[in-house]
Design an enzyme around this catalytic site. Structure first.
Site, PDB file in Angstrom:
ATOM      1  N   ARG A 162       0.828  -1.222   0.000  1.00  0.00           N
ATOM      2  CA  ARG A 162       0.000   0.000   0.000  1.00  0.00           C
ATOM      3  C   ARG A 162       0.859   1.269   0.000  1.00  0.00           C
ATOM      4  O   ARG A 162       0.536   2.261   0.655  1.00  0.00           O
ATOM      5  CB  ARG A 162      -0.920   0.028   1.238  1.00  0.00           C
ATOM      6  CG  ARG A 162      -1.995  -1.037   1.249  1.00  0.00           C
ATOM      7  CD  ARG A 162      -2.958  -0.895   0.076  1.00  0.00           C
ATOM      8  NE  ARG A 162      -4.134  -1.745   0.227  1.00  0.00           N
ATOM      9  CZ  ARG A 162      -4.208  -3.019  -0.142  1.00  0.00           C
ATOM     10  NH1 ARG A 162      -3.163  -3.608  -0.698  1.00  0.00           N
ATOM     11  NH2 ARG A 162      -5.331  -3.683   0.022  1.00  0.00           N
ATOM     12  N   SER A 196     -10.796  -0.409   2.756  1.00  0.00           N
ATOM     13  CA  SER A 196     -10.060  -0.532   4.021  1.00  0.00           C
ATOM     14  C   SER A 196      -9.636   0.852   4.480  1.00  0.00           C
ATOM     15  O   SER A 196      -8.940   1.558   3.747  1.00  0.00           O
ATOM     16  CB  SER A 196      -8.788  -1.355   3.835  1.00  0.00           C
ATOM     17  OG  SER A 196      -9.084  -2.651   3.429  1.00  0.00           O
ATOM     18  N   GLU A 218      -5.217   4.063   5.856  1.00  0.00           N
ATOM     19  CA  GLU A 218      -4.745   3.711   4.516  1.00  0.00           C
ATOM     20  C   GLU A 218      -5.020   4.830   3.508  1.00  0.00           C
ATOM     21  O   GLU A 218      -4.157   5.169   2.706  1.00  0.00           O
ATOM     22  CB  GLU A 218      -5.402   2.401   4.064  1.00  0.00           C
ATOM     23  CG  GLU A 218      -4.678   1.790   2.895  1.00  0.00           C
ATOM     24  CD  GLU A 218      -5.601   1.142   1.911  1.00  0.00           C
ATOM     25  OE1 GLU A 218      -5.650   1.624   0.766  1.00  0.00           O
ATOM     26  OE2 GLU A 218      -6.291   0.174   2.281  1.00  0.00           O
TER      27      GLU A 218
HETATM   28  N1  EPU Z   1     -11.280 -10.215  10.065  1.00  0.00           N
HETATM   29  C1  EPU Z   1     -11.898  -9.952  11.269  1.00  0.00           C
HETATM   30  N2  EPU Z   1     -13.021  -9.181  11.279  1.00  0.00           N
HETATM   31  C2  EPU Z   1     -13.557  -8.669  10.141  1.00  0.00           C
HETATM   32  C3  EPU Z   1     -12.940  -8.942   8.900  1.00  0.00           C
HETATM   33  C4  EPU Z   1     -11.797  -9.719   8.889  1.00  0.00           C
HETATM   34  O1  EPU Z   1     -11.463 -10.396  12.323  1.00  0.00           O
HETATM   35  O2  EPU Z   1     -14.576  -7.950  10.235  1.00  0.00           O
HETATM   36  C5  EPU Z   1     -10.047 -11.035  10.077  1.00  0.00           C
HETATM   37  C6  EPU Z   1     -10.293 -12.465   9.730  1.00  0.00           C
HETATM   38  O3  EPU Z   1      -9.455 -13.266  10.533  1.00  0.00           O
HETATM   39  C7  EPU Z   1      -9.819 -12.566   8.289  1.00  0.00           C
HETATM   40  C8  EPU Z   1      -8.680 -11.562   8.260  1.00  0.00           C
HETATM   41  O4  EPU Z   1      -9.122 -10.519   9.128  1.00  0.00           O
HETATM   42  O5  EPU Z   1      -9.373 -13.843   7.982  1.00  0.00           O
HETATM   43  C9  EPU Z   1      -8.389 -10.991   6.899  1.00  0.00           C
HETATM   44  O6  EPU Z   1      -9.570 -10.408   6.344  1.00  0.00           O
HETATM   45  P1  EPU Z   1      -9.724 -10.127   4.792  1.00  0.00           P
HETATM   46  O7  EPU Z   1      -9.472 -11.379   4.027  1.00  0.00           O
HETATM   47  O8  EPU Z   1     -10.990  -9.445   4.533  1.00  0.00           O
HETATM   48  O9  EPU Z   1      -8.493  -9.191   4.442  1.00  0.00           O
HETATM   49  P2  EPU Z   1      -7.933  -7.877   5.144  1.00  0.00           P
HETATM   50  O10 EPU Z   1      -6.498  -8.129   5.479  1.00  0.00           O
HETATM   51  O11 EPU Z   1      -8.814  -7.416   6.222  1.00  0.00           O
HETATM   52  C10 EPU Z   1      -6.977  -6.905   2.897  1.00  0.00           C
HETATM   53  C11 EPU Z   1      -7.000  -5.614   2.132  1.00  0.00           C
HETATM   54  C12 EPU Z   1      -8.296  -5.451   1.370  1.00  0.00           C
HETATM   55  C13 EPU Z   1      -8.449  -6.636   0.438  1.00  0.00           C
HETATM   56  C14 EPU Z   1      -8.441  -7.922   1.274  1.00  0.00           C
HETATM   57  C15 EPU Z   1      -8.494  -9.153   0.409  1.00  0.00           C
HETATM   58  C16 EPU Z   1      -5.617  -4.082   3.424  1.00  0.00           C
HETATM   59  C17 EPU Z   1      -5.593  -2.845   4.267  1.00  0.00           C
HETATM   60  N3  EPU Z   1      -6.827  -4.482   3.038  1.00  0.00           N
HETATM   61  O12 EPU Z   1      -7.976  -6.823   3.908  1.00  0.00           O
HETATM   62  O13 EPU Z   1      -8.171  -4.280   0.571  1.00  0.00           O
HETATM   63  O14 EPU Z   1      -9.660  -6.571  -0.321  1.00  0.00           O
HETATM   64  O15 EPU Z   1      -7.196  -7.990   2.020  1.00  0.00           O
HETATM   65  O16 EPU Z   1      -7.274  -9.359  -0.190  1.00  0.00           O
HETATM   66  O17 EPU Z   1      -4.554  -4.637   3.110  1.00  0.00           O
HETATM   67  C18 EPU Z   1      -8.614  -1.938   0.460  1.00  0.00           C
HETATM   68  O18 EPU Z   1      -7.388  -1.777   0.429  1.00  0.00           O
HETATM   69  O19 EPU Z   1      -9.425  -0.970   0.393  1.00  0.00           O
HETATM   70  C19 EPU Z   1      -9.140  -3.298   0.599  1.00  0.00           C
HETATM   71  C20 EPU Z   1     -10.442  -3.546   0.730  1.00  0.00           C
END
Ligand code: EPU
Length: 356
Positions: free
Chosen positions: A180, A253, A349
């Site tokens: 990012r 995010s 972010e």
């Molecule tokens: N989780 C929670 N609570 C929630 C959602 C998620 O505890 O409400 C935990 C779960 O354990 C889950 C883990 O967080 O397994 C990861 O969640 P997710 O797969 O949704 O990915 P993320 O790391 O939260 C990142 C990116 C997203 C992208 C997703 C999928 C960042 C800041 N965000 O989110 O990007 O879509 O991975 O690859 O790196 C964005 O940048 O705007 C964005 C949406």
């Protein structure tokens, strides 16, 4: 006053290749739907006109902000300078064996471009479908999702360099891409991205390891996935997990997943075995900000119209008429709450524009 809330420019001047609006509302130009104003807004349809625009004394001597679809920005006040909204269009392809070299104008919509590449039979961008924003904004924060970052497929970025007053071509190394992050975030206002050049293969080893993709493909009954199958799986996952900015104001995010020293990661994991955390290649750990926020009790919470989505804990939402300062204040509460409970400081972010 109603007139203040609608997108009605006080003064509109056609310049040929770009249009100027004075005291312009940005309410329809940021997906958090914050009702901020810009002293001057320039909607640019021809990149070649940028030098002319930037020569106006009012523009040259003031602050500059480049805006795509406004899907990764929070205005906490009015912008006392010029907002440049890139509305350029165009895609140019050169076939080079099995690789397509594609130059895309900054104003093209990212998701439209991804769908177009898939329709042409090019691989690579399938995991990045449905990300809001423009092509020109994609390299700024090195958009990423489901195990892929856009940097992998960028050959170079073409930009107008406001410091050197010339067109600059930044190759991948010069872009200094990281999670990012890129050179464009470190030197805000210097570069106005005009086009992005991609190299996309006809086929590649598909990235299916990110949690949820294989399960989704199985649910779809696909056992030999093509890139467009992966894209469809990602569309299903994103639609289920992330609130749609067309329905409720948000900027995806709002917090980055924090990267911490291994000792910190291990200690947290010992204390909270359920913590979602991944050891990185550099020996440091990436922690799930969503997990930390949910475990701090903020998921689905709100104060007035500012809140955290009840679908995904990383997403700050505007339930209706939250102002920029209200959204920012709620984000600060989340940062403080997570810091108090886990000792980890989250960082926003999106670009946060403070008043003035
Ligand atoms: N989780 C929670 N609570 C929630 C959602 C998620 O505890 O409400 C935990 C779960 O354990 C889950 C883990 O967080 O397994 C990861 O969640 P997710 O797969 O949704 O990915 P993320 O790391 O939260 C990142 C990116 C997203 C992208 C997703 C999928 C960042 C800041 N965000 O989110 O990007 O879509 O991975 O690859 O790196 C964005 O940048 O705007 C964005 C949406």
């Amino acid at each position: 006053m109603l007139a203040d809330r609608i997108d009605m420019p006080a003064e509109r001047t056609e310049m040929g290749g770009y249009t100027l609006f004075e005291n312009a509302s940005l309410a329809a130009r940021n997906t958090l739907r914050v009702d901020a104003r810009a002293k001057l807004l320039a909607e640019v349809r021809e990149a070649a006109k940028l030098p002319e625009l930037l020569e106006f004394p009012a523009v040259r001597n003031g602050k500059l902000l480049v805006l795509g679809e406004g899907s990764n920005i929070l205005f906490t006040g009015d912008f006392d300078g010029t907002v440049v909204a890139m509305a350029t269009r165009g895609v140019h392809v050169e076939q080079d064996g099995d690789v397509a070299r594609i130059a895309v104008a900054a104003g093209e919509r990212w998701d439209d471009f991804v769908r177009w590449t898939l329709g042409q039979g090019f691989a690579g961008l399938e995991n990045l479908i449905l990300i809001p924003g423009t092509v020109g904004a994609a390299p700024i924060q090195n958009i990423g999702a489901y195990g892929t970052e856009v940097a992998e497929f960028i050959e170079s970025v073409e930009a107008w360099d406001t410091l050197e007053q010339r067109v600059a071509i930044l190759d991948r190394a010069a872009c200094a891409f990281a999670y990012r992050d890129s050179v464009f975030k470190h030197q805000p206002g210097r570069y106005i991205v005009t086009a992005v050049r991609f190299a996309l293969p006809r086929s590649r080893e598909l990235r299916l390891d990110y949690a949820g993709i294989r399960e989704e493909l199985a649910r779809m009954g696909v056992d030999k996935p093509a890139p467009f199958h992966v894209a469809e799986a990602v569309v299903h996952l994103r639609t289920r997990k992330l609130p749609d900015p067309a329905v409720i104001g948000n900027a995806g995010s709002f917090f980055k997943n924090p990267i911490v020293d291994a000792s910190v990661g291990e200690a947290l994991k010992d204390a909270h075995p359920e913590l979602a955390a991944w050891p990185g290649s550099d020996g440091r750990w990436k922690l799930s900000a969503a997990w930390l926020i949910e475990a701090s009790g903020f998921k689905g919470q709100r104060e007035g119209d500012a809140g955290i989505s009840n679908r995904h804990a990383l997403v700050l939402v505007n339930h209706g008429h939250a102002t920029g300062p209200q959204l920012w204040a709620f984000a600060q509460r989340v940062i403080e709450g997570v810091q108090a409970k886990f000792g980890v400081r989250l960082e926003p972010e999106p670009v946060v524009i403070t008043a003035g």
